[in-house]
Every structure is written in structure tokens, then in C-alpha cells.
Design a protein around this motif. Structure first.
Motif, PDB file in Angstrom:
ATOM      1  N   GLN A 161     -59.107  -1.810 -15.484  1.00  0.00           N
ATOM      2  CA  GLN A 161     -60.365  -1.336 -14.907  1.00  0.00           C
ATOM      3  C   GLN A 161     -61.521  -2.021 -15.595  1.00  0.00           C
ATOM      4  OE1 GLN A 161     -61.405   0.848 -12.625  1.00  0.00           O
ATOM      5  NE2 GLN A 161     -63.264   1.855 -13.343  1.00  0.00           N
ATOM      6  N   LEU A 162     -62.361  -2.721 -14.842  1.00  0.00           N
ATOM      7  CA  LEU A 162     -63.528  -3.367 -15.429  1.00  0.00           C
ATOM      8  C   LEU A 162     -64.521  -2.319 -15.909  1.00  0.00           C
ATOM      9  CD1 LEU A 162     -64.317  -6.298 -12.950  1.00  0.00           C
ATOM     10  CD2 LEU A 162     -63.235  -6.449 -15.198  1.00  0.00           C
ATOM     11  N   PRO A 163     -65.160  -2.545 -17.062  1.00  0.00           N
ATOM     12  CA  PRO A 163     -66.214  -1.625 -17.506  1.00  0.00           C
ATOM     13  C   PRO A 163     -67.437  -1.738 -16.605  1.00  0.00           C
ATOM     14  CG  PRO A 163     -66.080  -3.517 -18.961  1.00  0.00           C
ATOM     15  CD  PRO A 163     -64.915  -3.629 -18.019  1.00  0.00           C
ATOM     16  N   LEU A 164     -68.307  -0.747 -16.686  1.00  0.00           N
ATOM     17  CA  LEU A 164     -69.443  -0.652 -15.784  1.00  0.00           C
ATOM     18  C   LEU A 164     -70.332  -1.885 -15.842  1.00  0.00           C
ATOM     19  CD1 LEU A 164     -71.009   1.126 -13.763  1.00  0.00           C
ATOM     20  CD2 LEU A 164     -72.219   2.103 -15.726  1.00  0.00           C
ATOM     21  N   ASN A 165     -70.587  -2.399 -17.026  1.00  0.00           N
ATOM     22  CA  ASN A 165     -71.483  -3.559 -17.121  1.00  0.00           C
ATOM     23  C   ASN A 165     -70.893  -4.773 -16.410  1.00  0.00           C
ATOM     24  OD1 ASN A 165     -69.515  -3.672 -19.302  1.00  0.00           O
ATOM     25  ND2 ASN A 165     -70.648  -5.435 -20.079  1.00  0.00           N
ATOM     26  N   GLU A 166     -69.575  -4.924 -16.436  1.00  0.00           N
ATOM     27  CA  GLU A 166     -68.964  -6.060 -15.751  1.00  0.00           C
ATOM     28  C   GLU A 166     -68.890  -5.830 -14.238  1.00  0.00           C
ATOM     29  OE1 GLU A 166     -65.313  -7.258 -17.575  1.00  0.00           O
ATOM     30  OE2 GLU A 166     -66.322  -7.919 -19.414  1.00  0.00           O
ATOM     31  N   LEU A 167     -68.781  -4.589 -13.827  1.00  0.00           N
ATOM     32  CA  LEU A 167     -68.857  -4.310 -12.400  1.00  0.00           C
ATOM     33  C   LEU A 167     -70.238  -4.669 -11.860  1.00  0.00           C
ATOM     34  CD1 LEU A 167     -66.959  -0.897 -12.296  1.00  0.00           C
ATOM     35  CD2 LEU A 167     -66.178  -3.047 -11.299  1.00  0.00           C
ATOM     36  N   LYS A 168     -71.274  -4.354 -12.626  1.00  0.00           N
ATOM     37  CA  LYS A 168     -72.625  -4.739 -12.210  1.00  0.00           C
ATOM     38  C   LYS A 168     -72.765  -6.257 -12.160  1.00  0.00           C
ATOM     39  CE  LYS A 168     -75.060  -0.689 -14.069  1.00  0.00           C
ATOM     40  NZ  LYS A 168     -76.067  -0.230 -15.059  1.00  0.00           N
ATOM     41  N   GLU A 169     -72.216  -6.917 -13.165  1.00  0.00           N
ATOM     42  CA  GLU A 169     -72.275  -8.381 -13.182  1.00  0.00           C
ATOM     43  C   GLU A 169     -71.556  -8.965 -11.973  1.00  0.00           C
ATOM     44  OE1 GLU A 169     -70.841 -12.216 -15.885  1.00  0.00           O
ATOM     45  OE2 GLU A 169     -70.453 -10.177 -16.585  1.00  0.00           O
ATOM     46  N   LEU A 170     -70.394  -8.400 -11.642  1.00  0.00           N
ATOM     47  CA  LEU A 170     -69.660  -8.878 -10.478  1.00  0.00           C
ATOM     48  C   LEU A 170     -70.482  -8.692  -9.205  1.00  0.00           C
ATOM     49  CD1 LEU A 170     -67.065  -9.988  -9.209  1.00  0.00           C
ATOM     50  CD2 LEU A 170     -66.174  -7.646  -9.154  1.00  0.00           C
ATOM     51  N   GLN A 171     -71.138  -7.555  -9.084  1.00  0.00           N
ATOM     52  CA  GLN A 171     -71.992  -7.341  -7.914  1.00  0.00           C
ATOM     53  C   GLN A 171     -73.121  -8.375  -7.852  1.00  0.00           C
ATOM     54  OE1 GLN A 171     -72.995  -3.169  -8.571  1.00  0.00           O
ATOM     55  NE2 GLN A 171     -71.935  -2.632  -6.677  1.00  0.00           N
ATOM     56  N   GLN A 172     -73.724  -8.665  -8.994  1.00  0.00           N
ATOM     57  CA  GLN A 172     -74.792  -9.667  -9.020  1.00  0.00           C
ATOM     58  C   GLN A 172     -74.284 -11.032  -8.568  1.00  0.00           C
ATOM     59  OE1 GLN A 172     -75.888  -9.242 -13.116  1.00  0.00           O
ATOM     60  NE2 GLN A 172     -77.451  -7.681 -12.720  1.00  0.00           N
ATOM     61  N   LEU A 173     -73.095 -11.380  -9.005  1.00  0.00           N
ATOM     62  CA  LEU A 173     -72.509 -12.652  -8.591  1.00  0.00           C
ATOM     63  C   LEU A 173     -72.172 -12.651  -7.103  1.00  0.00           C
ATOM     64  CD1 LEU A 173     -70.176 -13.232 -11.677  1.00  0.00           C
ATOM     65  CD2 LEU A 173     -72.271 -14.493 -11.124  1.00  0.00           C
TER      66      LEU A 173
END
Length: 449
Positions: free
Chosen positions: A373-385
Motif C-alpha cells: 500500500q502506497l503511503p498518502l504522500n506517494e498517492l498524492k505524488e502519483l495523482q500529480q503525475l
């Protein structure tokens, strides 16, 4: 605390729509405003909370008092008497604490197997079965009249309020009118305030009895006021629709709402656990993709114990709440009632799974290995990408709703990865490019059987 508010701010990767968290309530870690308790006979009603510090911009600068006067006029036009408005007046006050809670919503990191382990356990199923036996007459009547199985009703009843043990302790009218004055969802909560007044007008509850959850839901299955007014039924024959105290009214009203509000289909399944082969075309695993069961059988999908699926045309979707390495379910047309009840995927899947357990299904299989499970900060980063790649993901907040899940699937297809819509460290690394290394994702342990 009722589960409805606990759950709708569910984990980022387990939400059906990117607006789900914005439409629901916060996790219980937030501090609560002081409870408002109904006055005892002969006592004065609670003192008014402080007014809004400034006029809400969405009401053209109207003060709360002017806004409330207009809202009362709308209520009167919809049949609310001056007697009811006078009864409700001590509770129609602005509470900034309610608005702060609504604006302070947070995301928690629990995933489906963890939540189901806690809320859809053997003990939860047995408790619900005992309630069905205790209120057999009402459950049987509801199934006959509305076509909703007792297990389905009991699952919502248990999840929402622990069968009436957790109704909330804040005054409904205060919550509703405060959220109506706030600009975030003013129109919605103005309608809910008027509906609550109409419940009083009809004689179902008094203004002082309207104690519930902070966001204004009422009763043992946590109805919005509009749903209460439209779908509550008097199942115990006392002339009132009392969803706070009458188990029979709760059972009949929940069945009525599911059948006529959420279009439950009599005699059809809702959710069944299955097993998908490793070579399954994962792009076909999506709630928006419906195939006959015979087609899923051709693709190698079986029941968990290896038994073949029925070779029929009943349409279903393959639901993977945690990607291809987590549990797998066939979601049928009735599953839409769960996602309409609460559009958090963790909630809807847990409620449907619990109903299946109550109805006699065995516990789900454990994942063969921990699910990353990706942590929240990386989920946000993925969304930005994903946004940079041209996809609409809704709000970039770490909430992997349907728009984000669709974008993840598209990028998985582009990179030749299994397209199961589950955000992974590998996908994030591909999208970052060669110069940025992905951090290891956290591991989510499988649910205990």
C-alpha cells in the motif's frame, strides 16, 4: 460513534469517487464540539451557540439571522407550521464547531481487509444473526414486502450504529442549519434542515428528540433527514415513524429505502467471493465492466474453493478492492445499492461482505502475501503525475477515487503492467522516470480468517 461518519473518510485508495470524502464526515480522531443535550421537562432549552463571525459569501452577505429567516419562509412554503418552527427555534442556532468538523476531514490508512477483519468478523455476523432471530417477524415482513433479505438490513444496522448503541449525541437541527449556512454544501443542508422540520411537523419526532450524529444523520441506520421523511415507515403501528427507538420501524424503513430509494432487485445476489487466475485480463476487472458469469467462467474465474461459476448470463463485475493480489468478488447489480448508500468502496464492500457472512457465506480467503500500500504522500505524488500526463483525477488529495483508479488503469496498460487499478510503487517509479527512485511501499497484512 456511528460508522457512517467513521468510514466515509476512508483510505485514499479505497474510495469510489474522488468527491466521496468531500461529501461525508470526518474520522473520529477530530475533537468534537460539546454535546447538546435535549432539555428535561421544565428546563430551558440549550443556549444558542455563537453566531457566525462573518456573513457567508455564498448567501450574498446575509447574516445567519437573515439566512435563517429566509430558510423558515421556505419551510413554511413546504408545509411547516409556525407551531413547529417555534418548537424548533431554540435549536436553529449556528455552531462553528460543526462547520470546523466538516472542514477538518482527514483520511485514514485502513484498507479493506483490515476494516473487514474488525467490522465483518465472525462475532459481528453472529450478533447480526441473533438480531434477526430476535426481530424475526419484522424481518420476515420486510423481506416479503420489499424483497430485501434480513442479512442485508442487519448488516447496515450493525455497521451504522451497532444496532442502536451508537446514535450520536449532538442536536440534529443545530448541525443541519450550521452546515446549511456554511458555503461548502449549503443547498444540500438547507434541504436537509427543511426535511427535519417536516419530520417534526408530521409527528414522528419532537425537536428535542432529534439527537444524532454531528453531520445530521438520524436513527439506527443513520438516515439523512430527507431519507427519513421519504422512506421511514411505521412498522410497529404506534402512529409514529421512530427510527431512534423502534427496532421494527428501523427494519421496515431500511428495507423501504433499499427497495424504493436504492432500487434493490428482489431475489438477486449482491456480492460473492471468487478467485481469479494470474493470467486474467485485469483490464476487465472494474465495476464499470459487466460480463455474464459464463464469460467470467471462460476466463478462469471460479469460486474460492475451485468450484465453477454458473454457466449463465447473469451480469456481474469483478471487484478487486486491493488489486489483483487481494480479495476478489463478483459484484452484481444489487451492489449498486451499497455504493449509493455510501460511495466509499471500503464501506460498501465491507457492508456487502458482512451481509454475505450473515447469510451464511464462509470467511474470505486470505491474500497469499501482504498487499503493498502506497503511503498518502506517494498517492498524492502519483495523482500529480497523472495530471501531468493529461488525466483528470479530481482533487489531488491522495484519495484514489474512480477518476484516479481509471487513470491508474490507463497508465498500467500504457506501461504493460497488470491493469488492476491498484496504485503500486512500480507504476509510481515508471511515472517518475529514471532519475527518481520509488520508496518502498508500506505492507498491509492480510485479514485473519
Amino acid at each position: 460513534m456511528p460508522l457512517f461518519r467513521y468510514l466515509v473518510a476512508a483510505t485514499a485508495s479505497l474510495t469510489l469517487s474522488s468527491s466521496a470524502i468531500a461529501q461525508t464526515a470526518p474520522s473520529p480522531v477530530l475533537s468534537a464540539p460539546r454535546p447538546v443535550v435535549a432539555p428535561a421537562p421544565g428546563q430551558q432549552p440549550p443556549a444558542a451557540a455563537p453566531r457566525a463571525p462573518r456573513a457567508a459569501a455564498c448567501h450574498n452577505g446575509l447574516s445567519f439571522d437573515r439566512f435563517l429567516a429566509d430558510l423558515k419562509q421556505q419551510a413554511a412554503a413546504e408545509g411547516v407550521s409556525q407551531r413547529t418552527l417555534a418548537e424548533a427555534a431554540p435549536y436553529l442556532v449556528y455552531d462553528q464547531g460543526i462547520v470546523n468538523r466538516d472542514r477538518g476531514q482527514r483520511v485514514f490508512g485502513q484498507v479493506f481487509t483490515e476494516f473487514a477483519r474488525n467490522r465483518a468478523s465472525d462475532g459481528a455476523a453472529k450478533n447480526a444473526q441473533a438480531r434477526i432471530r430476535m426481530h424475526a417477524a419484522a424481518f420476515n415482513r420486510a423481506e416479503k414486502e420489499y424483497g430485501v433479505p434480513p442479512a442485508v438490513i442487519a448488516a447496515f444496522w450493525g455497521l451504522e450504529s451497532s444496532f442502536g448503541a451508537e446514535l450520536g449525541n449532538l442536536h440534529t437541527l443545530r448541525s443541519l442549519v450550521s452546515l446549511a449556512y456554511d458555503c461548502r454544501r449549503s443547498e444540500m443542508f438547507s434541504k436537509e434542515t427543511i426535511a427535519a422540520l417536516r419530520i417534526i411537523e408530521r409527528g414522528d419526532l419532537t425537536a428535542s428528540e432529534m439527537i444524532g450524529a454531528w453531520a445530521g444523520e438520524l436513527g439506527q441506520t443513520q438516515f439523512l433527514a430527507t431519507h427519513y421523511f421519504n422512506y421511514a415507515v411505521d412498522y410497529d403501528g404506534d402512529g409514529r415513524r421512530n427510527l431512534l427507538r423502534s427496532a421494527s420501524d428501523v427494519i421496515g424503513s431500511t428495507a423501504n429505502y433499499l427497495a424504493n430509494g436504492l432500487k434493490w432487485r428482489r431475489g438477486e445476489p449482491w456480492l460473492q467471493e471468487v478467485r481469479a487466475p494470474q493470467n486474467f485480463p485485469w483490464e476487465q476487472a472494474d465495476l464499470t465492466t459487466k460480463l455474464p458469469r459464463a464469460k467470467f467462467a471462460q476466463l478462469g474465474v471460479t469460486y474460492p474453493d475451485g468450484r465453477p461459476l454458473p454457466n449463465d448470463d447473469l451480469p456481474a463485475s469483478l471487484l478487486l478492492p486491493m488489486g489483483r493480489t487481494g480479495p476478489a468478488f463478483l459484484a452484481y447489480a444489487n451492489f449498486a445499492a451499497y455504493t449509493e448508500w455510501n460511495n466509499s468502496l471500503i464501506y460498501s464492500t465491507t457492508a456487502a461482505y458482512l451481509a454475505s457472512r450473515i447469510a451464511g457465506a464462509p470467511p474470505m480467503r486470505q491474500p497469499s502475501a501482504p498487499v503493498a500500500q502506497l503511503p498518502l504522500n506517494e498517492l498524492k505524488e502519483l495523482q500529480q503525475l497523472l495530471v501531468r500526463a493529461g488525466y483528470n483525477v479530481g482533487k489531488v488529495d491522495g484519495v484514489m477515487g474512480q477518476l484516479s483508479r481509471t487513470a491508474v488503469k490507463a497508465m498500467q496498460i500504457k506501461y504493460g503492467l497488470p491493469a488492476d487499478s491498484w496504485p503500486t510503487a512500480e507504476l509510481l517509479a515508471r511515472m517518475r522516470g529514471p532519475s527518481v527512485q520509488a520508496q518502498p511501499a508500506g505492507l498491509v497484512m492480510p485479514a485473519a480468517r
